[in-house]
Design a protein around this motif. Sequence first.
Motif, PDB file in Angstrom:
ATOM      1  N   ASN A  23       0.848  -1.195   0.000  1.00 24.40           N
ATOM      2  CA  ASN A  23       0.000   0.000   0.000  1.00 24.40           C
ATOM      3  C   ASN A  23       0.881   1.242   0.000  1.00 24.40           C
ATOM      4  O   ASN A  23       1.838   1.318   0.788  1.00 24.40           O
ATOM      5  CB  ASN A  23      -0.851   0.074   1.279  1.00 24.40           C
ATOM      6  N   TYR A  24       0.550   2.204  -0.834  1.00 24.79           N
ATOM      7  CA  TYR A  24       1.324   3.441  -0.868  1.00 24.79           C
ATOM      8  C   TYR A  24       0.427   4.675  -0.918  1.00 24.79           C
ATOM      9  O   TYR A  24      -0.647   4.662  -1.532  1.00 24.79           O
ATOM     10  CB  TYR A  24       2.237   3.476  -2.100  1.00 24.79           C
ATOM     11  N   LEU A  25       0.937   5.733  -0.289  1.00 24.90           N
ATOM     12  CA  LEU A  25       0.357   7.073  -0.345  1.00 24.90           C
ATOM     13  C   LEU A  25       1.501   8.000  -0.731  1.00 24.90           C
ATOM     14  O   LEU A  25       2.637   7.790  -0.294  1.00 24.90           O
ATOM     15  CB  LEU A  25      -0.182   7.429   1.046  1.00 24.90           C
ATOM     16  N   ILE A  26       1.259   9.005  -1.557  1.00 22.16           N
ATOM     17  CA  ILE A  26       2.353   9.915  -1.939  1.00 22.16           C
ATOM     18  C   ILE A  26       2.994  10.511  -0.698  1.00 22.16           C
ATOM     19  O   ILE A  26       4.204  10.443  -0.484  1.00 22.16           O
ATOM     20  CB  ILE A  26       1.847  11.052  -2.862  1.00 22.16           C
ATOM     21  N   ASN A  28      -4.678  11.767  -0.910  1.00 21.63           N
ATOM     22  CA  ASN A  28      -5.810  10.892  -0.606  1.00 21.63           C
ATOM     23  C   ASN A  28      -5.833   9.554  -1.319  1.00 21.63           C
ATOM     24  O   ASN A  28      -6.550   8.647  -0.904  1.00 21.63           O
ATOM     25  CB  ASN A  28      -7.130  11.627  -0.917  1.00 21.63           C
ATOM     26  N   THR A  29      -5.100   9.395  -2.405  1.00 23.39           N
ATOM     27  CA  THR A  29      -5.136   8.141  -3.149  1.00 23.39           C
ATOM     28  C   THR A  29      -4.279   7.091  -2.461  1.00 23.39           C
ATOM     29  O   THR A  29      -3.074   7.288  -2.262  1.00 23.39           O
ATOM     30  CB  THR A  29      -4.635   8.339  -4.580  1.00 23.39           C
ATOM     31  N   ARG A  30      -4.905   5.956  -2.116  1.00 22.88           N
ATOM     32  CA  ARG A  30      -4.173   4.820  -1.564  1.00 22.88           C
ATOM     33  C   ARG A  30      -3.991   3.804  -2.692  1.00 22.88           C
ATOM     34  O   ARG A  30      -4.961   3.232  -3.183  1.00 22.88           O
ATOM     35  CB  ARG A  30      -4.930   4.201  -0.383  1.00 22.88           C
ATOM     36  N   ARG A  31      -2.739   3.617  -3.113  1.00 22.76           N
ATOM     37  CA  ARG A  31      -2.442   2.738  -4.243  1.00 22.76           C
ATOM     38  C   ARG A  31      -2.018   1.362  -3.773  1.00 22.76           C
ATOM     39  O   ARG A  31      -1.237   1.235  -2.833  1.00 22.76           O
ATOM     40  CB  ARG A  31      -1.305   3.325  -5.093  1.00 22.76           C
ATOM     41  N   VAL A  32      -2.493   0.358  -4.487  1.00 27.13           N
ATOM     42  CA  VAL A  32      -2.026  -1.012  -4.269  1.00 27.13           C
ATOM     43  C   VAL A  32      -1.062  -1.329  -5.405  1.00 27.13           C
ATOM     44  O   VAL A  32      -1.427  -1.263  -6.582  1.00 27.13           O
ATOM     45  CB  VAL A  32      -3.199  -2.005  -4.230  1.00 27.13           C
ATOM     46  N   VAL A  33       0.173  -1.650  -5.032  1.00 30.49           N
ATOM     47  CA  VAL A  33       1.263  -1.862  -5.980  1.00 30.49           C
ATOM     48  C   VAL A  33       1.805  -3.276  -5.815  1.00 30.49           C
ATOM     49  O   VAL A  33       1.911  -3.788  -4.696  1.00 30.49           O
ATOM     50  CB  VAL A  33       2.388  -0.828  -5.735  1.00 30.49           C
ATOM     51  N   ALA A  34       2.144  -3.917  -6.914  1.00 31.10           N
ATOM     52  CA  ALA A  34       2.818  -5.220  -6.875  1.00 31.10           C
ATOM     53  C   ALA A  34       4.300  -4.975  -6.616  1.00 31.10           C
ATOM     54  O   ALA A  34       5.017  -4.473  -7.488  1.00 31.10           O
ATOM     55  CB  ALA A  34       2.615  -5.965  -8.186  1.00 31.10           C
ATOM     56  N   GLY A  35       4.767  -5.321  -5.421  1.00 30.70           N
ATOM     57  CA  GLY A  35       6.147  -5.054  -5.063  1.00 30.70           C
ATOM     58  C   GLY A  35       7.149  -5.832  -5.894  1.00 30.70           C
ATOM     59  O   GLY A  35       8.308  -5.424  -6.025  1.00 30.70           O
ATOM     60  N   CYS A  36       6.726  -6.939  -6.500  1.00 36.10           N
ATOM     61  CA  CYS A  36       7.617  -7.773  -7.311  1.00 36.10           C
ATOM     62  C   CYS A  36       8.133  -7.042  -8.541  1.00 36.10           C
ATOM     63  O   CYS A  36       9.276  -7.248  -8.969  1.00 36.10           O
ATOM     64  CB  CYS A  36       6.906  -9.056  -7.711  1.00 36.10           C
ATOM     65  N   CYS A  37       7.308  -6.195  -9.161  1.00 38.49           N
ATOM     66  CA  CYS A  37       7.705  -5.503 -10.389  1.00 38.49           C
ATOM     67  C   CYS A  37       7.290  -4.027 -10.381  1.00 38.49           C
ATOM     68  O   CYS A  37       7.421  -3.352 -11.399  1.00 38.49           O
ATOM     69  CB  CYS A  37       7.126  -6.197 -11.615  1.00 38.49           C
ATOM     70  N   MET A  38       6.794  -3.553  -9.237  1.00 45.30           N
ATOM     71  CA  MET A  38       6.385  -2.160  -9.050  1.00 45.30           C
ATOM     72  C   MET A  38       5.327  -1.721 -10.055  1.00 45.30           C
ATOM     73  O   MET A  38       5.317  -0.590 -10.533  1.00 45.30           O
ATOM     74  CB  MET A  38       7.599  -1.234  -9.082  1.00 45.30           C
ATOM     75  N   SER A  39       4.418  -2.633 -10.376  1.00 41.27           N
ATOM     76  CA  SER A  39       3.260  -2.282 -11.208  1.00 41.27           C
ATOM     77  C   SER A  39       2.178  -1.664 -10.323  1.00 41.27           C
ATOM     78  O   SER A  39       1.764  -2.271  -9.329  1.00 41.27           O
ATOM     79  CB  SER A  39       2.673  -3.529 -11.884  1.00 41.27           C
TER      80      SER A  39
END
Length: 222
Positions: free
Chosen positions: A69-72, A77-88
């Motif tokens: 989970n990432y926030l700038i 306000n946007t909570r992003r779900v990112v694949a840590g394996c390839c940073m997609s």
Amino acid sequence: MARLSCTCGKVVVSLGSAPVWRFECCCCDCRKGFAWCAERGGPTAPLLPELVYFPNALRIDQGMDQLKNYLIVEGFNTRRVVAGCCMSCLLADHPAYGGVRIAIYPQSALLALTGDASLRPVDGRIFKTDMTAEELAALPPEVPPADGHGDWQTSTDECKAALADLAAAPGKYLTVENLIDHIGKLEVMDPSHDGPSTFWNKRHPCVASSVLVCCDGTPSVG
């Protein structure tokens, strides 16, 4: 239905319904999120990010342990779900989505609709005030939305109807809020961010979280 996967294939997500809206987004939150992931080995950041909105029902078929989970930064306000394996960048939640929709990022991940369905035409270009005149001039021409493209309330009603249908199979799907809670730690991409804030953030309260940490694991200081 649709299938979303990261670019290396370790994460696979099923989406329970068809998309209801599609935007080109000029906001600084989207652009910085993509650029940050690209700098860490993710897909090339798009000049003009796309958001495809789906009803808020998903299932992680593979790779739950790869998700982050990432926030700038605190205040965004946007909570992003990112694949840590390839940073997609895979998908996102935002207070404006009202708990009934999620945003999918088709330029940073692989999105495939089921059967012979095709991606709907772009419904509009949003948050253009987040770009400078020079940045706007560098974009491809804006295509007017197709007739009958609907509006925010129409898409909300479509999401609610789709979610009501999916409720007949309880336990099969998660909400994006469920997913983010399951992943847990909400990491701050750039604690020292001193760039612009988004049009939306300037007019609404920010995300509050007791689990915000910097990407090195230290507590975020707001």
